[in-house]
Design an enzyme around this catalytic site. Structure first.
Site, mmCIF file in Angstrom:
data_model
loop_
_atom_site.group_PDB
_atom_site.id
_atom_site.type_symbol
_atom_site.label_atom_id
_atom_site.label_comp_id
_atom_site.label_asym_id
_atom_site.label_seq_id
_atom_site.Cartn_x
_atom_site.Cartn_y
_atom_site.Cartn_z
ATOM 1 N N GLY A 230 0.796 -1.286 -0.128
ATOM 2 C CA GLY A 230 -0.050 0.051 0.196
ATOM 3 C C GLY A 230 0.667 1.344 0.024
ATOM 4 O O GLY A 230 2.102 1.159 -0.200
ATOM 5 N N SER A 231 0.241 2.374 0.181
ATOM 6 C CA SER A 231 0.816 3.553 0.112
ATOM 7 C C SER A 231 2.229 3.885 1.188
ATOM 8 O O SER A 231 3.080 4.554 1.150
ATOM 9 C CB SER A 231 -0.096 4.891 0.122
ATOM 10 O OG SER A 231 -0.915 4.778 1.284
ATOM 11 N N GLY A 233 3.417 1.417 2.606
ATOM 12 C CA GLY A 233 4.642 0.457 2.842
ATOM 13 C C GLY A 233 4.274 -0.779 2.261
ATOM 14 O O GLY A 233 3.073 -1.110 1.964
ATOM 15 N N SER A 234 5.198 -1.940 2.324
ATOM 16 C CA SER A 234 4.914 -3.310 1.767
ATOM 17 C C SER A 234 5.183 -4.302 2.778
ATOM 18 O O SER A 234 6.002 -4.033 3.648
ATOM 19 C CB SER A 234 5.746 -3.577 0.689
ATOM 20 O OG SER A 234 5.508 -2.786 -0.434
ATOM 21 N N VAL A 235 4.320 -5.435 3.241
ATOM 22 C CA VAL A 235 4.351 -6.423 3.908
ATOM 23 C C VAL A 235 5.015 -7.481 3.382
ATOM 24 O O VAL A 235 4.294 -8.234 2.255
ATOM 25 C CB VAL A 235 3.146 -6.591 4.603
ATOM 26 C CG1 VAL A 235 3.383 -7.733 5.919
ATOM 27 C CG2 VAL A 235 2.484 -5.407 5.502
ATOM 28 N N LYS A 254 6.578 -5.302 7.980
ATOM 29 C CA LYS A 254 6.325 -4.358 7.181
ATOM 30 C C LYS A 254 7.393 -3.258 7.104
ATOM 31 O O LYS A 254 7.926 -2.685 8.117
ATOM 32 C CB LYS A 254 5.123 -3.597 8.183
ATOM 33 C CG LYS A 254 4.367 -2.348 7.403
ATOM 34 C CD LYS A 254 3.295 -1.839 7.960
ATOM 35 C CE LYS A 254 2.394 -0.812 7.400
ATOM 36 N NZ LYS A 254 1.265 -0.415 8.172
ATOM 37 N N ASP A 356 -9.906 2.218 13.547
ATOM 38 C CA ASP A 356 -9.910 1.588 12.099
ATOM 39 C C ASP A 356 -10.113 0.095 12.106
ATOM 40 O O ASP A 356 -9.396 -0.530 11.541
ATOM 41 C CB ASP A 356 -8.352 1.876 11.367
ATOM 42 C CG ASP A 356 -8.348 1.882 9.845
ATOM 43 O OD1 ASP A 356 -9.883 1.998 9.452
ATOM 44 O OD2 ASP A 356 -7.376 1.942 9.303
#
Length: 523
Positions: A230-231, A233-235, A254, A356
């Protein structure tokens, strides 16, 4: 309509536009209910022509402007509910003069100025004004700020001074934070071989993972190891060698996008929020690493427990039918999440608001036990008890009061949880194509209750239930339908428009456990 009408209720529909001025023609009207529609505009002055009016419920709409002064002529009013609108201005003095008024709800609007201590305002149990951030005075039990006695000129001068001091303080604070980050975390970036000794902040002091180990475990953070992106970062999925034996441990890593200042901020918030949490239904952060990569670029990575079954969103919306979630499994996940919320709200030391709650932030371990993750938007109640909020959370799940700048609260998480329950039973995203300004997931479910529940069930649950339609198992079908209906009812109660009407976490858990006992009798 005839002038003899005494009672009119148009509540809980999808009516739009202004309230017609012709309402004043109902001169003998005693009870008037139009709550929870989509009405807007000003409350018409002509309502004062209904001289017999005693009960008026306009809450849960989008009325704006001030309370009409003509309302002061309705001396027989006993109950007034104008909550959850966009009303503004001062609370009119005439409200304290109504002799028979014993219930007044002005909560979650934009009223300003002083709250009197007379009339209905002398009895805290008779009125509600919460969610109006600019009120002052009133009874001491309300804990409102004292009203200023300054002249308008002095107020303007002080306001200018406050703005100047606020901007100055913000600049100083920002410089300090940047200096702290640079000196405390990134001072080693000038060294060529930083990978051998990165800054790591483990949640468990026995854990010691270097950034180079993370890079090696993911083949230099290769795309083939990415779980999600996603914006922020990456997992990545990573296999780490255990220190004391030859066993490997699967973890999720992450890597934060440092070009996104909000992503960097949320990573620190997440670590701060979860470092002391110990609960089977809350994701565990193993460590936070701040370092540089082989090219000298600054890096920030969070290491989590690995959840092999992915997210609830995957199972509800992306997995094949062969990986179906049965009703019993969904019920267990719902109880897991209610337990997680009860823990972070009431039993984790400083209460935490997640902000969230949604299907993609619920992760499933090897045994399909659900864990709440992604605390990047979390807020500590004591640290932010006086803060208002801009829109927080995810559209479709976020509670309506966050959209009007109200303070984050436990009620907000409960609302999101309620929407999640509805999604789990219907199989429909709250942001699906069929939902818009005129129809929400909540409205879609509410219209089916209590007699047409079967019309809104997830097709996969419907198949599960219909297979018991044989003559020798009709009771199983009836019981499963009743359990699904009760879960939807919990979802509706949790997602009420007015925050105070939403269920408490302990009541949610008790209700769901009762549903599980009913379900276990047929399995």
């Amino acid at each position: 309509m005839p002038s003899q009408s005494l009672y009119l209720s148009l509540s809980h529909n999808m009516l739009i536009g202004p309230l017609p001025e012709e309402v004043g023609s109902l001169i003998n009207l005693v009870e008037f209910y139009v709550e929870n529609n989509l009405l807007s505009g000003d409350i018409p002055e002509t309502i004062s022509q209904c001289q017999a009016l005693q009960y008026i419920y306009l809450q849960g709409n989008a009325f704006q402007g001030s309370i009409p002064s003509s309302l002061g002529t309705l001396k027989d009013l006993q109950e007034i509910d104008l909550s959850s609108n966009n009303l503004s201005g001062y609370i009119p003095n005439f409200l304290e003069d109504f002799p028979n008024l014993y219930y007044l709800n002005l909560s979650f609007n934009n009223f300003v100025g002083e709250v009197t201590k007379h009339g209905v305002f002398a009895n805290k149990s008779a009125f509600d004004i919460q969610g109006n951030q600019k009120l002052c005075g009133g009874l001491s039990i309300l804990h409102l700020l004292p009203c200023s006695k300054q002249s308008p000129k002095e107020k303007h001068k002080n306001m200018a001074l406050v703005v100047i001091l606020s901007v100055t303080s913000f600049l100083i604070f920002s410089i300090f934070i940047l200096y702290f980050l640079k000196t405390h975390y990134l001072s080693k970036s000038k060294k060529k071989d930083l990978l051998s000794s990165p800054e790591c902040v483990p949640s468990d002091p026995r854990v010691n993972i270097s950034y180079s180990e993370l890079a090696n475990a993911t083949d230099g953070f290769s795309e083939q190891w990415i779980i999600s992106a996603g914006s922020s970062g990456s997992v990545y999925r990573a296999r780490l060698q255990a220190k004391n034996d030859n066993n490997e441990k699967l973890v999720a890593v992450k890597v934060i996008n440092l070009q996104d200042s909000e992503a960097l901020r949320s990573s620190f918030v997440e670590c701060e929020a979860t470092k002391n949490l110990r609960h089977r239904n809350v994701i565990k952060i193993i460590t936070l690493c701040l370092s540089t990569d082989s090219r000298g670029n600054e890096s920030n990575a969070i290491v989590y427990e690995y959840m092999p079954n992915g997210s609830l969103d995957d199972w509800l919306h992306h997995k094949k039918d062969s990986k179906n979630l049965g009703f019993g499994r969904r019920l267990s996940i719902a109880i897991d999440m209610a337990s997680a919320l009860d823990y972070i709200h009431h039993h984790s030391g400083t209460p935490i608001i997640h902000c969230d709650i949604k299907a993609s932030n619920i992760l499933l371990d090897a045994d399909m036990v659900a864990c709440l993750g992604e605390f990047g938007l979390a807020r500590f109640v004591e640290k932010n008890s006086g803060d208002s909020t801009q829109f927080r959370g995810t559209i479709g799940y976020a509670c309506p009061e966050y959209g009007t700048g109200n303070m984050v609260s436990k009620y907000g998480d409960i609302y999101s949880y309620g929407i999640l329950l509805l999604e789990m039973i219907t199989g429909k995203r709250p942001t699906g194509d069929m939902f818009n300004d005129n129809l929400s997931l909540r409205d879609y479910v509410r219209r089916s209750m209590p007699y047409n529940v079967i019309d809104v069930l997830d097709e996969r649950l419907l198949i599960e239930i219909e297979k018991h339609d044989a003559s020798d198992e009709p009771h199983i079908k009836r019981t499963k339908l009743e359990c699904a209906s009760l879960m939807l009812e919990v979802g509706l109660l949790c997602s009420e428009e007015i925050p105070e009407r939403r269920m408490r976490t302990r009541d949610i858990i008790n209700e769901l456990n009762g549903i599980r006992e009913m379900f276990m009798q047929i399995t």
